[in-house]
Write a protein that holds these residues in place. Structure first.
Motif, PDB file in Angstrom:
ATOM      1  N   PRO A  67       0.822  -1.224   0.000  1.00 40.73           N
ATOM      2  CA  PRO A  67       0.000   0.000   0.000  1.00 40.73           C
ATOM      3  C   PRO A  67       0.848   1.263   0.000  1.00 40.73           C
ATOM      4  CG  PRO A  67       0.018  -0.988   2.193  1.00 40.73           C
ATOM      5  CD  PRO A  67       0.818  -1.909   1.307  1.00 40.73           C
ATOM      6  N   CYS A  68       0.367   2.252  -0.706  1.00 46.49           N
ATOM      7  CA  CYS A  68       1.016   3.558  -0.743  1.00 46.49           C
ATOM      8  C   CYS A  68       0.810   4.263   0.603  1.00 46.49           C
ATOM      9  CB  CYS A  68       0.340   4.365  -1.857  1.00 46.49           C
ATOM     10  SG  CYS A  68       0.910   6.023  -2.004  1.00 46.49           S
ATOM     11  N   ALA A  69       1.803   5.030   1.020  1.00 48.99           N
ATOM     12  CA  ALA A  69       1.697   5.751   2.296  1.00 48.99           C
ATOM     13  C   ALA A  69       0.554   6.776   2.247  1.00 48.99           C
ATOM     14  CB  ALA A  69       3.009   6.458   2.592  1.00 48.99           C
ATOM     15  N   VAL A  70      -0.103   6.923   3.381  1.00 47.78           N
ATOM     16  CA  VAL A  70      -1.224   7.869   3.490  1.00 47.78           C
ATOM     17  C   VAL A  70      -0.769   9.300   3.163  1.00 47.78           C
ATOM     18  CG1 VAL A  70      -2.742   8.942   5.212  1.00 47.78           C
ATOM     19  CG2 VAL A  70      -2.574   6.437   5.056  1.00 47.78           C
ATOM     20  N   ASP A  71       0.449   9.649   3.541  1.00 43.35           N
ATOM     21  CA  ASP A  71       0.925  11.007   3.274  1.00 43.35           C
ATOM     22  C   ASP A  71       0.957  11.320   1.774  1.00 43.35           C
ATOM     23  OD1 ASP A  71       1.099  11.450   5.940  1.00 43.35           O
ATOM     24  OD2 ASP A  71       3.279  11.528   6.053  1.00 43.35           O
ATOM     25  N   GLU A  72       1.203  10.311   0.951  1.00 45.22           N
ATOM     26  CA  GLU A  72       1.196  10.544  -0.503  1.00 45.22           C
ATOM     27  C   GLU A  72      -0.240  10.812  -0.984  1.00 45.22           C
ATOM     28  OE1 GLU A  72       4.033  10.826  -1.726  1.00 45.22           O
ATOM     29  OE2 GLU A  72       5.246   9.679  -0.334  1.00 45.22           O
ATOM     30  N   VAL A  73      -1.190  10.124  -0.374  1.00 48.55           N
ATOM     31  CA  VAL A  73      -2.596  10.340  -0.750  1.00 48.55           C
ATOM     32  C   VAL A  73      -3.012  11.762  -0.348  1.00 48.55           C
ATOM     33  CG1 VAL A  73      -4.968   9.498  -0.509  1.00 48.55           C
ATOM     34  CG2 VAL A  73      -3.051   7.873  -0.415  1.00 48.55           C
ATOM     35  N   LEU A  74      -2.599  12.172   0.841  1.00 49.35           N
ATOM     36  CA  LEU A  74      -2.924  13.537   1.287  1.00 49.35           C
ATOM     37  C   LEU A  74      -2.309  14.568   0.333  1.00 49.35           C
ATOM     38  CD1 LEU A  74      -2.415  13.100   5.144  1.00 49.35           C
ATOM     39  CD2 LEU A  74      -4.582  13.511   3.972  1.00 49.35           C
ATOM     40  N   ALA A  75      -1.073  14.307  -0.093  1.00 46.27           N
ATOM     41  CA  ALA A  75      -0.408  15.243  -1.022  1.00 46.27           C
ATOM     42  C   ALA A  75      -1.141  15.276  -2.361  1.00 46.27           C
ATOM     43  CB  ALA A  75       1.053  14.827  -1.208  1.00 46.27           C
ATOM     44  N   MET A  76      -1.522  14.109  -2.860  1.00 43.11           N
ATOM     45  CA  MET A  76      -2.219  14.059  -4.159  1.00 43.11           C
ATOM     46  C   MET A  76      -3.538  14.840  -4.099  1.00 43.11           C
ATOM     47  SD  MET A  76      -3.757  10.790  -6.242  1.00 43.11           S
ATOM     48  CE  MET A  76      -4.731  10.104  -4.917  1.00 43.11           C
ATOM     49  N   VAL A  77      -4.328  14.556  -3.065  1.00 40.80           N
ATOM     50  CA  VAL A  77      -5.649  15.192  -2.931  1.00 40.80           C
ATOM     51  C   VAL A  77      -5.511  16.717  -2.911  1.00 40.80           C
ATOM     52  CG1 VAL A  77      -7.405  15.545  -1.143  1.00 40.80           C
ATOM     53  CG2 VAL A  77      -6.778  13.235  -1.833  1.00 40.80           C
ATOM     54  N   ARG A  78      -4.495  17.188  -2.200  1.00 40.36           N
ATOM     55  CA  ARG A  78      -4.292  18.634  -2.056  1.00 40.36           C
ATOM     56  C   ARG A  78      -3.690  19.243  -3.326  1.00 40.36           C
ATOM     57  NH1 ARG A  78      -1.132  18.391   2.390  1.00 40.36           N
ATOM     58  NH2 ARG A  78       0.671  18.041   1.081  1.00 40.36           N
ATOM     59  N   ASP A  79      -2.716  18.560  -3.910  1.00 38.11           N
ATOM     60  CA  ASP A  79      -1.941  19.174  -4.988  1.00 38.11           C
ATOM     61  C   ASP A  79      -2.653  19.142  -6.340  1.00 38.11           C
ATOM     62  OD1 ASP A  79      -0.027  19.543  -3.074  1.00 38.11           O
ATOM     63  OD2 ASP A  79       1.367  18.036  -3.833  1.00 38.11           O
ATOM     64  N   VAL A  80      -3.480  18.116  -6.571  1.00 39.80           N
ATOM     65  CA  VAL A  80      -4.087  18.017  -7.925  1.00 39.80           C
ATOM     66  C   VAL A  80      -4.901  19.256  -8.261  1.00 39.80           C
ATOM     67  CG1 VAL A  80      -5.754  16.724  -9.328  1.00 39.80           C
ATOM     68  CG2 VAL A  80      -3.916  15.502  -8.165  1.00 39.80           C
ATOM     69  N   PRO A  81      -5.806  19.804  -7.472  1.00 42.25           N
ATOM     70  CA  PRO A  81      -6.513  19.225  -6.338  1.00 42.25           C
ATOM     71  C   PRO A  81      -7.703  18.395  -6.847  1.00 42.25           C
ATOM     72  CG  PRO A  81      -7.203  21.523  -6.640  1.00 42.25           C
ATOM     73  CD  PRO A  81      -6.223  21.209  -7.750  1.00 42.25           C
ATOM     74  N   ILE A  82      -8.075  17.355  -6.074  1.00 44.45           N
ATOM     75  CA  ILE A  82      -9.199  16.505  -6.478  1.00 44.45           C
ATOM     76  C   ILE A  82     -10.507  17.102  -5.954  1.00 44.45           C
ATOM     77  CG2 ILE A  82     -10.181  14.186  -6.318  1.00 44.45           C
ATOM     78  CD1 ILE A  82      -7.385  13.075  -6.146  1.00 44.45           C
ATOM     79  N   ARG A  83     -11.495  17.166  -6.832  1.00 42.51           N
ATOM     80  CA  ARG A  83     -12.802  17.789  -6.519  1.00 42.51           C
ATOM     81  C   ARG A  83     -13.902  16.723  -6.525  1.00 42.51           C
ATOM     82  NH1 ARG A  83     -10.761  22.701  -5.229  1.00 42.51           N
ATOM     83  NH2 ARG A  83      -9.808  23.786  -6.971  1.00 42.51           N
ATOM     84  N   PRO A  84     -15.066  17.052  -5.938  1.00 43.86           N
ATOM     85  CA  PRO A  84     -16.167  16.071  -5.912  1.00 43.86           C
ATOM     86  C   PRO A  84     -16.589  15.606  -7.302  1.00 43.86           C
ATOM     87  CG  PRO A  84     -16.637  17.873  -4.407  1.00 43.86           C
ATOM     88  CD  PRO A  84     -15.390  18.273  -5.155  1.00 43.86           C
ATOM     89  N   LYS A  85     -16.413  16.453  -8.335  1.00 39.88           N
ATOM     90  CA  LYS A  85     -16.864  16.053  -9.682  1.00 39.88           C
ATOM     91  C   LYS A  85     -15.847  15.140 -10.380  1.00 39.88           C
ATOM     92  CE  LYS A  85     -15.187  20.285 -12.000  1.00 39.88           C
ATOM     93  NZ  LYS A  85     -13.798  19.912 -11.899  1.00 39.88           N
ATOM     94  N   ASP A  86     -14.666  14.966  -9.787  1.00 34.10           N
ATOM     95  CA  ASP A  86     -13.647  14.112 -10.413  1.00 34.10           C
ATOM     96  C   ASP A  86     -14.005  12.645 -10.296  1.00 34.10           C
ATOM     97  OD1 ASP A  86     -11.489  15.664 -11.546  1.00 34.10           O
ATOM     98  OD2 ASP A  86     -11.128  16.405  -9.507  1.00 34.10           O
ATOM     99  N   ARG A  87     -13.418  11.865 -11.234  1.00 34.64           N
ATOM    100  CA  ARG A  87     -13.459  10.404 -11.105  1.00 34.64           C
ATOM    101  C   ARG A  87     -12.009   9.946 -11.006  1.00 34.64           C
ATOM    102  NH1 ARG A  87     -16.640   6.281 -11.141  1.00 34.64           N
ATOM    103  NH2 ARG A  87     -16.184   4.302 -12.135  1.00 34.64           N
ATOM    104  N   LEU A  88     -11.684   9.390  -9.851  1.00 35.48           N
ATOM    105  CA  LEU A  88     -10.307   8.965  -9.566  1.00 35.48           C
ATOM    106  C   LEU A  88     -10.179   7.480  -9.864  1.00 35.48           C
ATOM    107  CD1 LEU A  88      -7.479   9.428  -8.249  1.00 35.48           C
ATOM    108  CD2 LEU A  88      -8.579   8.958  -6.041  1.00 35.48           C
TER     109      LEU A  88
END
Ligand SMILES: C[S@@+](CC[C@H](N)C(=O)[O-])C[C@H]1O[C@@H](n2cnc3c(N)ncnc32)[C@H](O)[C@@H]1O
Length: 212
Positions: A67-88
């Motif tokens: 599994p990928c580290a949680v900190d990378e997920v936090l960085a991705m969510v913030r940096d992209v940034p991912i929005r409710p309308k996105d499909r991940l």
């Protein structure tokens, strides 16, 4: 993990199940957990158990589950940034930790593509237990299925020919719409239709598709 931290995770899980713990408040809770405990705490929060052994006979170039580290997920969510309308879309989604967490943090719908059936089964069961119906998991070789989404995530799931075939499939998606590709511990070199930008974590690279 000490008992107090475990108890905090269990209480938070009840709030996830009832739909009341999402977004910024969950980000704050994760930041309150000591960094070294954050991954284990997240597993406790989401009810994710230790993984089953990898299946035999993965195709050449396929990387086993880690599994990928949680900190990378936090960085991705913030940096992209991912929005409710996105499909991940997580290509090589394992037990689903990235998608479940990103969905809870952002409200984006999510799809995991995973070649190992026992992992797919476990990821689906977790979403059902947490009452999350906007996350789906497809059991497939990512190099052999049609892909669709706005943000794609890869935690070094495969290399060589498999990776080239998946990148070609992503290019098809990018001809229809702009996409973002997030790669952890993986460099997508010599892909002319992708443009890299800096992310807040050194292991994470974010690529935007170029128009045209
Ligand atoms: C390094 S793990 C990442 C797991 C997940 N993304 C995470 O961070 O929690 C790589 C995953 O990719 C899966 N995988 C490897 N080759 C694949 C392929 N060709 N198609 C779909 N999944 C694949 C593996 O079974 C494994 O679960």
């Amino acid at each position: 993990m000490d008992d107090a931290l475990r108890e905090r995770a269990r209480k938070a899980r009840a709030e996830v199940e009832s739909g009341t713990l999402r977004g910024e408040r969950l980000i704050d809770l994760l930041h309150d957990v000591p960094a070294l405990e954050r991954d284990a705490w997240t597993d406790e929060l989401l009810g994710i158990d230790a993984p089953p052994p990898d299946v035999a006979g993965l195709p050449r170039g396929a990387v086993p589950y880690l599994p990928c580290a949680v900190d990378e997920v936090l960085a991705m969510v913030r940096d992209v940034p991912i929005r409710p309308k996105d499909r991940l879309v997580d290509l090589g989604s394992g037990l689903g930790r990235v998608l479940i967490l990103a969905h809870l943090l952002t409200g984006a719908s999510a799809c995991g593509v995973e070649i190992q059936e026992p992992l797919v089964r476990r990821a689906r069961a977790r979403c059902e237990a947490l009452d999350l119906d906007r996350i789906e998991f497809v059991e497939a070789n990512a190099a052999e299925v049609d892909l669709d989404g706005t943000v794609f995530f890869l935690y070094a799931p495969f290399n060589g020919h498999l990776l080239s075939r998946v990148v070609a499939r992503l290019e098809h998606v990018a001809r229809r719409r702009s996409i973002v590709v997030c790669a952890v511990d993986l460099e997508l070199r010599n892909v002319p239709w992708l443009s890299a930008r800096k992310a807040s974590s050194v292991s994470l690279t974010i690529y935007d598709s170029r128009a045209g």
